[in-house]
Motif scaffolding. Structure first.
Motif, short mmCIF file in Angstrom:
data_model
loop_
_atom_site.label_atom_id
_atom_site.label_comp_id
_atom_site.label_asym_id
_atom_site.label_seq_id
_atom_site.Cartn_x
_atom_site.Cartn_y
_atom_site.Cartn_z
N VAL A 35 14.01 10.03 -2.68
CA VAL A 35 15.18 10.31 -1.85
C VAL A 35 15.62 11.76 -2.08
CG1 VAL A 35 17.56 9.66 -1.34
CG2 VAL A 35 15.89 7.90 -1.96
N VAL A 55 15.68 9.06 3.19
CA VAL A 55 15.16 7.94 2.39
C VAL A 55 13.81 7.51 2.96
CG1 VAL A 55 15.61 5.63 1.51
CG2 VAL A 55 17.53 7.21 1.92
N THR A 64 12.57 -1.15 3.09
CA THR A 64 13.83 -0.79 2.43
C THR A 64 14.97 -1.45 3.20
OG1 THR A 64 13.00 1.33 1.63
CG2 THR A 64 15.38 1.11 1.83
N VAL A 67 20.48 0.95 0.63
CA VAL A 67 20.49 2.25 -0.06
C VAL A 67 21.90 2.47 -0.60
CG1 VAL A 67 20.20 4.74 0.18
CG2 VAL A 67 18.71 3.19 1.46
N THR A 148 20.78 7.53 -6.78
CA THR A 148 20.56 6.64 -5.64
C THR A 148 19.70 5.44 -6.03
OG1 THR A 148 20.69 8.54 -4.13
CG2 THR A 148 19.70 6.52 -3.28
N GLN A 150 17.47 2.34 -4.29
CA GLN A 150 16.79 1.95 -3.05
C GLN A 150 16.23 0.55 -3.23
OE1 GLN A 150 13.59 4.62 -2.06
NE2 GLN A 150 13.20 3.70 -0.06
#
Length: 239
Positions: A35, A55, A64, A67, A148, A150
């Motif tokens: 990311v 992303v 995904t 997030v 972050t 994910q």
């Protein structure tokens, strides 16, 4: 060396080269699959700007589905607004600041600490850009680290939380926004650099054009003078 031997050597060399190229491409893909935040830099204290979190999906068999972007509260980003994203729901979580921030509009005691995007899907070989507007960036630090998480449809969680240490890029790097000294208007630092470069180029082009124009004028004047001189000589010779 026989022709068959040369052919085999050529095929082997081609195979090795192809494998080497594939390895390089795979390594590059792995390095760029984390990311990231764009633009990569802003001026300290910049106001009314936009950050885009890119992303990519690095799994072949899972999508995904969530997030989570964590914003630093020791150097808070003020006035966060999330751009609507088709298929995704955004939730902004705020937290009390240990040190309130004084602004022209008053003292800020709370700021965004987490943005969660959910409900959508990023498939294999795809990416999504999540856009966030801000009112003001801090002016007391050289970078902002946006850790972050994910989450994938199979339950796997990629943790992009490692901060740079000045050496090689960590295995799971967090998105990092560089803050530079300079004009704190909303334009990213990189955009201002490009604009300044374009201005210099335009100035140089104008100077060149003016120089060529003057040179052309001088050549024209000299040409007229030469023609007049030749005409006078011609008349003198006939007389």
């Amino acid at each position: 060396m026989s022709a068959s031997t040369s052919h085999l050597i050529g095929r082997s060399a081609g195979t090795v080269a192809a494998l080497a190229a594939t390895t390089v491409l795979l390594a590059a893909g792995a390095a760029s699959a984390h990311v990231t935040v764009h633009s990569e830099s802003y001026a300290k204290g910049a106001t009314d700007g936009v950050l885009t979190f890119r992303v990519p999906n690095e799994e072949d068999s899972a999508s995904t589905t969530k997030v989570q972007v964590f914003l630093p509260t020791d150097h808070p980003v003020l006035g966060v607004l999330v751009h609507p994203q088709d298929g995704w729901t955004a939730k902004v979580t705020t937290s009390k600041l240990k040190t309130p921030v004084k602004t022209d509009d008053g003292t800020i005691t709370e700021a965004a600490s987490e943005i969660t995007f959910s409900g959508g899907k990023i498939g294999a070989g795809q990416y999504e850009d999540f856009t966030v507007a801000f009112g003001q960036l801090p002016d007391d630090t050289g970078q902002l680290v946006f850790k972050t998480l994910q989450t994938y449809s199979d339950g796997k969680v990629a943790r992009w939380i490692e901060e740079p240490t000045g050496g090689d890029e960590p295995e799971n790097p967090a998105p990092v926004l560089k803050l530079t000294a300079g004009d704190a208007s909303g334009a990213p630092a990189s955009a201002k650099t490009a604009s300044a470069s374009a201005t210099k180029t335009a100035d140089a082009s104008d100077s060149t054009a003016r120089g060529l124009g003057i040179a052309g004028l001088v050549v024209g004047v000299l040409g007229l003078a030469a023609a007049a001189f030749a005409l006078v000589r011609s008349r003198g010779a006939r007389s």
